[in-house]
Design an enzyme around this catalytic site. Structure first.
Site, PDB file in Angstrom:
ATOM      1  N   HIS A 199      -0.420  19.177  -7.159  1.00 26.60           N
ATOM      2  CA  HIS A 199       0.712  18.259  -7.258  1.00 26.60           C
ATOM      3  C   HIS A 199       0.439  17.114  -6.286  1.00 26.60           C
ATOM      4  CE1 HIS A 199       5.184  17.377  -7.646  1.00 26.60           C
ATOM      5  NE2 HIS A 199       4.813  16.637  -6.614  1.00 26.60           N
ATOM      6  N   ARG A 227      18.981  22.075  -7.812  1.00 29.64           N
ATOM      7  CA  ARG A 227      17.747  22.226  -7.063  1.00 29.64           C
ATOM      8  C   ARG A 227      18.117  22.608  -5.633  1.00 29.64           C
ATOM      9  NH1 ARG A 227      14.205  17.827  -4.112  1.00 29.64           N
ATOM     10  NH2 ARG A 227      12.425  19.148  -3.634  1.00 29.64           N
ATOM     11  N   ASN A 243      -1.668   9.803 -13.036  1.00 26.53           N
ATOM     12  CA  ASN A 243      -1.986   8.419 -13.414  1.00 26.53           C
ATOM     13  C   ASN A 243      -3.291   7.860 -12.879  1.00 26.53           C
ATOM     14  OD1 ASN A 243       0.626   7.784 -14.787  1.00 26.53           O
ATOM     15  ND2 ASN A 243       1.425   8.314 -12.764  1.00 26.53           N
ATOM     16  N   ASP A 286       1.370   3.750  -0.749  1.00 28.36           N
ATOM     17  CA  ASP A 286       1.236   3.629  -2.199  1.00 28.36           C
ATOM     18  C   ASP A 286      -0.248   3.726  -2.595  1.00 28.36           C
ATOM     19  OD1 ASP A 286       1.005   2.709  -4.856  1.00 28.36           O
ATOM     20  OD2 ASP A 286       2.887   1.588  -4.655  1.00 28.36           O
ATOM     21  N   ARG A 322       2.498  11.914   5.458  1.00 30.02           N
ATOM     22  CA  ARG A 322       2.341  13.130   6.282  1.00 30.02           C
ATOM     23  C   ARG A 322       0.868  13.431   6.499  1.00 30.02           C
ATOM     24  NH1 ARG A 322       5.828  16.496   2.239  1.00 30.02           N
ATOM     25  NH2 ARG A 322       7.632  15.128   2.158  1.00 30.02           N
ATOM     26  N   ASN A 338      20.189  17.264  -8.512  1.00 27.64           N
ATOM     27  CA  ASN A 338      19.271  17.268  -7.373  1.00 27.64           C
ATOM     28  C   ASN A 338      19.946  16.456  -6.272  1.00 27.64           C
ATOM     29  OD1 ASN A 338      17.249  16.990  -5.519  1.00 27.64           O
ATOM     30  ND2 ASN A 338      15.681  16.361  -6.977  1.00 27.64           N
ATOM     31  N   GLU A 387      10.356  18.740 -13.102  1.00 26.14           N
ATOM     32  CA  GLU A 387      11.122  19.739 -12.353  1.00 26.14           C
ATOM     33  C   GLU A 387      12.528  19.901 -12.909  1.00 26.14           C
ATOM     34  OE1 GLU A 387       9.364  17.515  -9.149  1.00 26.14           O
ATOM     35  OE2 GLU A 387       9.553  19.261  -7.859  1.00 26.14           O
ATOM     36  N   LYS A 436      20.579  12.898  -7.871  1.00 23.57           N
ATOM     37  CA  LYS A 436      19.971  12.605  -9.171  1.00 23.57           C
ATOM     38  C   LYS A 436      20.533  13.611 -10.151  1.00 23.57           C
ATOM     39  CE  LYS A 436      15.550  11.366  -7.261  1.00 23.57           C
ATOM     40  NZ  LYS A 436      14.393  12.104  -6.860  1.00 23.57           N
ATOM     41  N   HIS A 453       7.390  22.604  -3.552  1.00 23.80           N
ATOM     42  CA  HIS A 453       6.998  22.122  -4.895  1.00 23.80           C
ATOM     43  C   HIS A 453       6.874  23.286  -5.877  1.00 23.80           C
ATOM     44  CE1 HIS A 453       4.772  18.316  -3.170  1.00 23.80           C
ATOM     45  NE2 HIS A 453       6.027  18.037  -3.472  1.00 23.80           N
ATOM     46  N   ILE A 499       0.107  10.474  -8.518  1.00 19.25           N
ATOM     47  CA  ILE A 499      -1.335  10.233  -8.389  1.00 19.25           C
ATOM     48  C   ILE A 499      -2.094  11.111  -9.393  1.00 19.25           C
ATOM     49  CG2 ILE A 499      -3.323  10.408  -6.835  1.00 19.25           C
ATOM     50  CD1 ILE A 499      -1.302   9.986  -4.477  1.00 19.25           C
ATOM     51  N   GLY A 500      -1.722  12.375  -9.445  1.00 13.57           N
ATOM     52  CA  GLY A 500      -2.428  13.326 -10.309  1.00 13.57           C
ATOM     53  C   GLY A 500      -2.358  12.967 -11.782  1.00 13.57           C
ATOM     54  N   ASN A 525       3.939  11.531  -3.678  1.00  6.71           N
ATOM     55  CA  ASN A 525       4.076  11.118  -2.283  1.00  6.71           C
ATOM     56  C   ASN A 525       3.847  12.310  -1.376  1.00  6.71           C
ATOM     57  OD1 ASN A 525       4.437   8.502  -1.317  1.00  6.71           O
ATOM     58  ND2 ASN A 525       6.321   8.345  -2.533  1.00  6.71           N
TER      59      ASN A 525
HETATM   60  P1  ADP Z   1       7.307  11.523  -5.295  1.00  2.00           P
HETATM   61  O1  ADP Z   1       6.701  12.626  -4.485  1.00  2.00           O
HETATM   62  O2  ADP Z   1       8.017  10.505  -4.454  1.00  2.00           O
HETATM   63  O3  ADP Z   1       8.051  11.968  -6.532  1.00  2.00           O
HETATM   64  P2  ADP Z   1       5.413  10.428  -7.224  1.00  2.00           P
HETATM   65  O4  ADP Z   1       5.082  11.683  -7.951  1.00  2.00           O
HETATM   66  O5  ADP Z   1       6.218   9.400  -7.922  1.00  2.00           O
HETATM   67  O6  ADP Z   1       6.009  10.731  -5.788  1.00  2.00           O
HETATM   68  O7  ADP Z   1       3.993   9.771  -6.764  1.00  2.00           O
HETATM   69  C1  ADP Z   1       3.917   8.609  -6.014  1.00  2.00           C
HETATM   70  C2  ADP Z   1       2.454   8.293  -5.782  1.00  2.00           C
HETATM   71  O8  ADP Z   1       1.790   8.173  -7.049  1.00  2.00           O
HETATM   72  C3  ADP Z   1       2.229   6.958  -5.053  1.00  2.00           C
HETATM   73  O9  ADP Z   1       1.132   7.078  -4.171  1.00  2.00           O
HETATM   74  C4  ADP Z   1       1.895   6.027  -6.192  1.00  2.00           C
HETATM   75  O10 ADP Z   1       1.069   4.969  -5.762  1.00  2.00           O
HETATM   76  C5  ADP Z   1       1.125   6.940  -7.130  1.00  2.00           C
HETATM   77  N1  ADP Z   1       1.122   6.439  -8.533  1.00  2.00           N
HETATM   78  C6  ADP Z   1       0.053   6.072  -9.251  1.00  2.00           C
HETATM   79  N2  ADP Z   1       0.376   5.689 -10.472  1.00  2.00           N
HETATM   80  C7  ADP Z   1       1.708   5.782 -10.573  1.00  2.00           C
HETATM   81  C8  ADP Z   1       2.650   5.502 -11.605  1.00  2.00           C
HETATM   82  N3  ADP Z   1       2.272   5.028 -12.810  1.00  2.00           N
HETATM   83  N4  ADP Z   1       3.940   5.718 -11.345  1.00  2.00           N
HETATM   84  C9  ADP Z   1       4.335   6.196 -10.152  1.00  2.00           C
HETATM   85  N5  ADP Z   1       3.499   6.480  -9.126  1.00  2.00           N
HETATM   86  C10 ADP Z   1       2.198   6.277  -9.331  1.00  2.00           C
END
Ligand code: ADP
Length: 358
Positions: A181, A64, A308, A256, A214, A7, A337, A14, A153, A305-306, A184
């Site tokens: 999804h 990717r 955790n 965050d 965004r 990636n 991915e 990565k 995505h 977010i989804g 961020n």
């Molecule tokens: P990216 O699009 O950068 O890959 P991630 O999928 O890592 O983003 O998601 C980041 C978002 O998920 C942030 O808003 C972060 O606060 C939230 N989040 C909540 N719990 C976790 C966790 N355990 N690890 C990583 N991000 C988390």
């Protein structure tokens, strides 16, 4: 078979090395700050040399690629023609595709004779019908400039769709889900009969849901209004929409979501409002997509977010399905991915298929 997944971003690469088909991860890592001052790694070629010295022999590489325009409806075996077309797509993704190409070109030089595949973020969404991908702008803008909804995505949405089919014990072509999804970047996809039929991101990843930085959907007239009122140039305007808006702009405490949830819990009204806006927008989209696909087997949550933040999932789903005859299941499926790219690469290289659609 050892498959290296790459990636390649503008200043980072990565990588993951998989043993396929067992899907065991042999090695993973990341090279950062490529091309920056004081960095030992001057360019992607050097970065990949470093990676290859760590991973040893590989049998195939999966890359990717962010944008495949309308050319790629599925992953492709890389050859000179495919590279040329990915280059053509650079004007649609000027920040991402050139970096992806750097990675591809470096691998082609360093690993001559090793088969490589390109897996596109946009490909899964190429099944979206015209009425959902065309913007109501002059039609020639679509024909001449390629302006339409592409969606992003796609690899993640496709991965969770496949996993959902397994959990639901249904053949893929009978699976109807809404895939959320939420990382961020955030996007939501309506999947009917295993295929993407609509998605919230558009010509760029700026459209749709409220994201970390965004803005997602806004009145398009605001862009020129703000530029006039704040005497902003184009670049500054784009920066504000992409980097200073969304959860960061609304909450005033950054992008965050963990911190925003915490601040809202401690009584910050602004953080609570940011959370409300984020959740409301998602509920609106889920409602729209329930209407678009009809009987829905599951609403799937994935990414940071989804996966955790259960409180946010619960608020999104609260009373949302009460009036439906068949209520969808709510699933949490961690996205992967890189694994999806490894699987697709294995499929292509194994079966020697691939190539462009048109
Ligand atoms: P990216 O699009 O950068 O890959 P991630 O999928 O890592 O983003 O998601 C980041 C978002 O998920 C942030 O808003 C972060 O606060 C939230 N989040 C909540 N719990 C976790 C966790 N355990 N690890 C990583 N991000 C988390």
């Amino acid at each position: 078979m050892k498959i290296l997944v790459i990636n390649s971003g503008s200043s980072s690469i990565k990588y993951r090395l998989y043993n396929m088909p067992s899907e065991e991860i042999v090695l993973r890592g990341m090279i950062e700050r490529i091309g920056e001052r004081n960095s030992k790694v001057k360019n992607h070629h050097q970065g990949l040399e470093l990676i290859l010295s760590k991973v040893g022999e590989v049998d195939a590489v999966g890359h990717r690629v962010v944008h495949g325009g309308e050319f790629f409806k599925r992953p492709s075996l890389i050859n000179s023609r495919v590279v040329r077309v990915i280059k053509l797509c650079c004007k649609l993704a000027p920040l991402h595709n050139p970096a992806n190409l750097e990675g591809i070109n470096a691998c082609r030089q360093l690993l001559p004779g090793i088969k490589q595949a390109a897996v596109f973020d946009t490909a899964f969404h190429q099944s979206i019908p015209g009425y959902a991908f065309i913007y109501a702008l002059p039609f020639s803008y679509y024909k001449k400039l390629g302006i339409r909804r592409y969606g992003f995505h796609g690899t993640s949405h496709q991965y969770v769709t496949n996993e959902a089919a397994k959990i639901l014990r249904k053949p893929l072509n009978r699976v109807n889900i809404i895939s959320c999804h939420l990382g961020n970047g955030c996007s939501i996809t309506a999947v009917k009969s295993g295929k993407s039929v609509d998605t919230s991101m558009g010509f760029t990843p700026l459209e749709g849901l409220v994201m970390g930085t965004r803005c997602g959907d806004i009145d398009p007239a605001l862009v020129t209004f703000i530029m006039r009122r704040k005497k902003m140039g184009r670049e500054e305007m784009e920066r504000v929409l992409n980097k200073e808006s969304g959860l960061k702009g609304l909450s005033g405490i950054g992008n965050d979501m963990r911190r925003i949830e915490e601040a809202a819990r401690r009584g910050s009204k602004q953080a609570a409002l940011a959370l409300d806006v984020f959740i409301y927008r998602i509920r609106k989209y889920i409602g729209a997509y329930l209407a678009a696909i009809g009987n829905t087997d599951a609403v799937v949550f994935t990414a940071g977010i989804g996966e955790n933040q259960g409180y946010i999932r619960a608020r999104i789903c609260r009373n949302l399905f009460d009036n439906l005859k068949n209520r969808p299941r709510v699933l949490v499926i961690p996205t992967d991915e890189e694994l999806m790219i490894a699987r697709e690469t294995y499929k292509i290289i194994g079966s020697r298929q691939g190539g462009m659609e048109r």
